[in-house]
Design an enzyme around this catalytic site. Sequence first.
Site, PDB file in Angstrom:
ATOM      1  N   TRP A 291       0.905  -1.199   0.010  1.00 45.29           N
ATOM      2  CA  TRP A 291       0.015   0.085  -0.038  1.00 45.29           C
ATOM      3  C   TRP A 291       0.813   1.001   0.077  1.00 45.29           C
ATOM      4  O   TRP A 291       1.846   1.302   0.749  1.00 45.29           O
ATOM      5  CB  TRP A 291      -0.944  -0.081   1.327  1.00 45.29           C
ATOM      6  CG  TRP A 291      -1.890   1.016   1.237  1.00 45.29           C
ATOM      7  CD1 TRP A 291      -2.795   1.626   0.313  1.00 45.29           C
ATOM      8  CD2 TRP A 291      -2.074   1.818   2.561  1.00 45.29           C
ATOM      9  NE1 TRP A 291      -3.438   2.477   0.802  1.00 45.29           N
ATOM     10  CE2 TRP A 291      -3.088   2.921   2.311  1.00 45.29           C
ATOM     11  CE3 TRP A 291      -1.594   1.878   3.944  1.00 45.29           C
ATOM     12  CZ2 TRP A 291      -3.707   3.516   3.255  1.00 45.29           C
ATOM     13  CZ3 TRP A 291      -2.055   2.772   4.839  1.00 45.29           C
ATOM     14  CH2 TRP A 291      -2.990   3.702   4.375  1.00 45.29           C
TER      15      TRP A 291
ATOM     16  N   LYS B  82     -12.970  -0.524   6.583  1.00 43.22           N
ATOM     17  CA  LYS B  82     -14.015  -1.532   5.582  1.00 43.22           C
ATOM     18  C   LYS B  82     -14.929  -2.573   6.252  1.00 43.22           C
ATOM     19  O   LYS B  82     -16.018  -2.512   5.541  1.00 43.22           O
ATOM     20  CB  LYS B  82     -12.861  -2.261   4.625  1.00 43.22           C
ATOM     21  CG  LYS B  82     -11.376  -1.632   4.511  1.00 43.22           C
ATOM     22  CD  LYS B  82     -11.414  -0.637   3.456  1.00 43.22           C
ATOM     23  CE  LYS B  82     -10.242   0.320   3.651  1.00 43.22           C
ATOM     24  NZ  LYS B  82      -9.618   0.879   2.559  1.00 43.22           N
TER      25      LYS B  82
ATOM     26  N   ASP C  68      -0.477  -5.182   9.392  1.00 42.94           N
ATOM     27  CA  ASP C  68      -1.400  -4.203   8.968  1.00 42.94           C
ATOM     28  C   ASP C  68      -2.562  -5.252   8.454  1.00 42.94           C
ATOM     29  O   ASP C  68      -2.768  -5.720   7.494  1.00 42.94           O
ATOM     30  CB  ASP C  68      -1.015  -3.471   7.846  1.00 42.94           C
ATOM     31  CG  ASP C  68      -2.013  -2.556   7.299  1.00 42.94           C
ATOM     32  OD1 ASP C  68      -3.209  -2.504   7.961  1.00 42.94           O
ATOM     33  OD2 ASP C  68      -1.732  -1.942   6.198  1.00 42.94           O
TER      34      ASP C  68
ATOM     35  N   ALA D  66      -6.407  -4.729   7.731  1.00 40.18           N
ATOM     36  CA  ALA D  66      -7.410  -3.623   7.292  1.00 40.18           C
ATOM     37  C   ALA D  66      -8.711  -4.212   6.445  1.00 40.18           C
ATOM     38  O   ALA D  66      -9.681  -3.660   6.478  1.00 40.18           O
ATOM     39  CB  ALA D  66      -6.800  -2.597   6.271  1.00 40.18           C
TER      40      ALA D  66
HETATM   41  C1  LMR Z   1      -6.978   1.905  -0.878  1.00 40.45           C
HETATM   42  O1  LMR Z   1      -6.141   1.494  -0.635  1.00 40.45           O
HETATM   43  O2  LMR Z   1      -7.588   2.388  -1.721  1.00 40.45           O
HETATM   44  C2  LMR Z   1      -7.601   2.439   0.746  1.00 40.45           C
HETATM   45  O3  LMR Z   1      -6.948   1.643   1.697  1.00 40.45           O
HETATM   46  C3  LMR Z   1      -8.005   3.601   0.726  1.00 40.45           C
HETATM   47  C4  LMR Z   1      -6.556   4.495   0.974  1.00 40.45           C
HETATM   48  O4  LMR Z   1      -6.626   5.242   1.922  1.00 40.45           O
HETATM   49  O5  LMR Z   1      -5.837   4.423   0.096  1.00 40.45           O
END
Ligand code: LMR
Length: 393
Positions: free
Chosen positions: A127, A243, A208, A210
């Site tokens: 991410w 989420k 992490d 999420a």
């Molecule tokens: C994403 O990866 O699209 C989500 O986790 C939202 C974000 O904050 O990037």
Amino acid sequence: MFENLMAQPADNIMALMGMFARDDRENKIDLGVGVYKDKTGLTPIVEAVKIAERHLLNNQISKSYVGLLGSLGFIDQMVDLTLNKSISKSRIVGAQAPGGTGALHQLFLLIRAARPTANVWVSMPTWPNHPAILKHLGLPMKSYRYFDEMTCSVDFEGMCEDLNTAAQGDILLLHGCCHNPTGANLTIEEWTEITNMCLEKNLIPLIDIAYQGFGDGLNNDVMGLQLMASKVPNMMIGASCSKNFGVYRDRVGAAIVVAEENLAAKLAEDNLKSLNRLTFSFPPDHGAAAVELILGDPELKQKWQTELEEMRKGMLALRLNLSKSLREKTKSDRFNFIADHRGMFSRLGLNTRNVEILREKYGIYMVADSRINIAGLHPEKIEFLAESISKVL
Ligand code: LMR
């Protein structure tokens, strides 16, 4: 004064949200930012959350501060949700934080205070906000291979090879389930191997999580994490409720620390408290209070779990249908992996030009690395998406 500031690079995912909003084509499809959408294209408020909010509205008698760690009841519920009795609670502490990002931020600060020279190992890819925040906070960072671009699955050999070069005491950042951006996840055997490596090399895992409940189910999604917690002396978890409870804008997250023994856990708790005070003082309460109510009430919890399962099964069906449609349109097995991936995301393995054409010509928005948010797809758009992809290849 402000003219001295450096221009900041736009966050790709946020920039894409803006581009999508400005596009006035009616048939546009948003597969960018990771938010769940129902068949009407709405990100609905989970009914269990609405009930909890109504309860708060009717019964909450004060909006005074709760505490620097937030609600201890919320933390306790989040510990049960993620770790579910895999270790003694005397070794666990936690702090409420604004969303999963806030939780990770506070844990990064804790790492910087406890072990400033340790490298934080992040998956390649990961991410984008992971490396961005680490850089912002000045923590040393290294990357490990994770994704095999050819097979669109986990490159476990590459991952182990790279992690073998980690120094004693380094931090290993893992995605608990539903890897973002690839959708490719570790098997339980692979979690076992990585756990052994953490023990051998004294690596400290930071998980992490999420998307708990979006992959293989609420409990299955934390099997790897729990296995690891039952073996390693120290571990951290940054959990998000954005989420799985659909409380994105309410910013609900928990920073959890598992320490070798009670005294170290208490030290970590003290530090989390002070870091919260220095960063934002008190964490936001409303969303966390709703989540705490849900998790503490068996009937409401069951309702939430049913709604969560509906979302999960919806995403699974979209995966199966998209992979089938792509098989037909491209007359190849190239995209079969979409059915094997789990969670909101899959990385399709398209090049940047393909992604641009899909956006410009067909109004299909995905992140530049070809990550799609499966949950943003309407079942009726599957064929159009598959057809469009087959045309740009
Ligand atoms: C994403 O990866 O699209 C989500 O986790 C939202 C974000 O904050 O990037």
